[in-house]
Design a protein around this motif. Structure first.
Motif, PDB file in Angstrom:
ATOM      1  N   CYS A   1       0.281  15.686  -0.119  1.00  0.00           N
ATOM      2  CA  CYS A   1       0.141  15.395   0.722  1.00  0.00           C
ATOM      3  C   CYS A   1       1.657  16.149   1.027  1.00  0.00           C
ATOM      4  CB  CYS A   1       1.196  14.139   0.788  1.00  0.00           C
ATOM      5  SG  CYS A   1       2.022  13.056   1.804  1.00  0.00           S
ATOM      6  N   TRP A   2       2.399  16.581   2.350  1.00  0.00           N
ATOM      7  CA  TRP A   2       4.162  16.681   2.256  1.00  0.00           C
ATOM      8  C   TRP A   2       4.778  15.530   2.705  1.00  0.00           C
ATOM      9  CZ3 TRP A   2       7.711  15.539   6.045  1.00  0.00           C
ATOM     10  CH2 TRP A   2       7.356  14.757   6.810  1.00  0.00           C
ATOM     11  N   HIS A   3       5.448  14.656   3.020  1.00  0.00           N
ATOM     12  CA  HIS A   3       6.193  13.918   2.081  1.00  0.00           C
ATOM     13  C   HIS A   3       5.667  13.428   0.479  1.00  0.00           C
ATOM     14  CE1 HIS A   3       7.079   9.490   2.938  1.00  0.00           C
ATOM     15  NE2 HIS A   3       7.357  10.206   4.051  1.00  0.00           N
ATOM     16  N   CYS A   4       4.613  13.201   0.087  1.00  0.00           N
ATOM     17  CA  CYS A   4       5.063  12.604  -1.193  1.00  0.00           C
ATOM     18  C   CYS A   4       4.113  13.737  -2.338  1.00  0.00           C
ATOM     19  CB  CYS A   4       4.813  10.884  -1.268  1.00  0.00           C
ATOM     20  SG  CYS A   4       2.440  11.091  -0.849  1.00  0.00           S
ATOM     21  N   GLN A   5       3.897  14.516  -2.226  1.00  0.00           N
ATOM     22  CA  GLN A   5       3.279  15.718  -3.000  1.00  0.00           C
ATOM     23  C   GLN A   5       2.011  14.981  -3.531  1.00  0.00           C
ATOM     24  OE1 GLN A   5       6.736  15.629  -3.063  1.00  0.00           O
ATOM     25  NE2 GLN A   5       6.123  16.909  -0.849  1.00  0.00           N
TER      26      GLN A   5
ATOM     27  N   CYS B   1       0.708   7.060   0.106  1.00  0.00           N
ATOM     28  CA  CYS B   1       2.150   6.747   1.931  1.00  0.00           C
ATOM     29  C   CYS B   1       1.584   6.691   3.173  1.00  0.00           C
ATOM     30  CB  CYS B   1       2.982   8.087   2.062  1.00  0.00           C
ATOM     31  SG  CYS B   1       2.788   9.080   2.668  1.00  0.00           S
TER      32      CYS B   1
ATOM     33  N   GLU C   1       1.067   8.749   5.760  1.00  0.00           N
ATOM     34  CA  GLU C   1       1.369  10.129   6.533  1.00  0.00           C
ATOM     35  C   GLU C   1      -0.162  10.853   6.603  1.00  0.00           C
ATOM     36  OE1 GLU C   1       3.836  12.280   8.255  1.00  0.00           O
ATOM     37  OE2 GLU C   1       4.873  10.471   6.805  1.00  0.00           O
ATOM     38  N   ASN C   2       0.151  11.889   7.974  1.00  0.00           N
ATOM     39  CA  ASN C   2      -0.898  12.323   8.517  1.00  0.00           C
ATOM     40  C   ASN C   2      -1.156  13.777   7.876  1.00  0.00           C
ATOM     41  OD1 ASN C   2      -2.239  10.360   9.954  1.00  0.00           O
ATOM     42  ND2 ASN C   2      -0.493  10.818  11.786  1.00  0.00           N
ATOM     43  N   ASN C   3      -2.117  14.491   7.431  1.00  0.00           N
ATOM     44  CA  ASN C   3      -1.762  15.879   6.834  1.00  0.00           C
ATOM     45  C   ASN C   3      -2.265  16.739   7.607  1.00  0.00           C
ATOM     46  OD1 ASN C   3       0.271  15.973   4.763  1.00  0.00           O
ATOM     47  ND2 ASN C   3      -0.965  14.250   4.817  1.00  0.00           N
TER      48      ASN C   3
ATOM     49  N   CYS D   1      -2.833  10.510   4.190  1.00  0.00           N
ATOM     50  CA  CYS D   1      -2.129  10.219   2.513  1.00  0.00           C
ATOM     51  C   CYS D   1      -2.816   9.072   1.890  1.00  0.00           C
ATOM     52  CB  CYS D   1      -0.969  10.911   2.576  1.00  0.00           C
ATOM     53  SG  CYS D   1      -0.992  10.542   0.567  1.00  0.00           S
TER      54      CYS D   1
END
Length: 105
Positions: A96-100, A85, A87-89, A82
């Motif tokens: 992104c599962w973390h920050c959308q 943020c 984050e690995n997706n 992402c």
């Protein structure tokens, strides 16, 4: 209504539901609570299915399903980081599962 996907793996279906929810795609889960009837009914009749409530979403929802299936075939295929943020997706996710945040194009 249009059937989008059916499977006996509840975790896989929940993953798809999460993706559809994130995109605001309206759907219905058929046989969500029918698992206890296995043995009394054929497994095909109690398998969970996801149905689209509005066929206008079919193209976008189909892309989500294809991404999910591709990810299952090889979890490393299409993996992305992402930009928002870090984050690995998995490759099956467009958000992104973390920050959308949306996947970069």
């Amino acid at each position: 209504m249009h059937k989008l996907f059916g499977h006996d793996d509840r975790f896989l279906l929940q993953r798809l539901r999460s993706e559809l929810d994130a995109l605001g795609i309206p759907y219905l889960v058929k046989n969500e609570f029918a698992g206890g009837a296995v043995g009394e009914l054929p497994w095909q009749d109690v398998q969970q299915e996801i149905w689209l409530l509005d066929e206008a979403w079919f193209h976008k929802a189909s892309q989500v399903v294809v991404g999910l299936i591709d990810c299952l075939a090889d979890p490393q295929t299409g993996a992305w980081v992402c930009e928002n943020c870090g984050e690995n997706n998995d490759g099956g996710f467009d958000i992104c599962w973390h920050c959308q945040h949306s996947r970069p194009t």
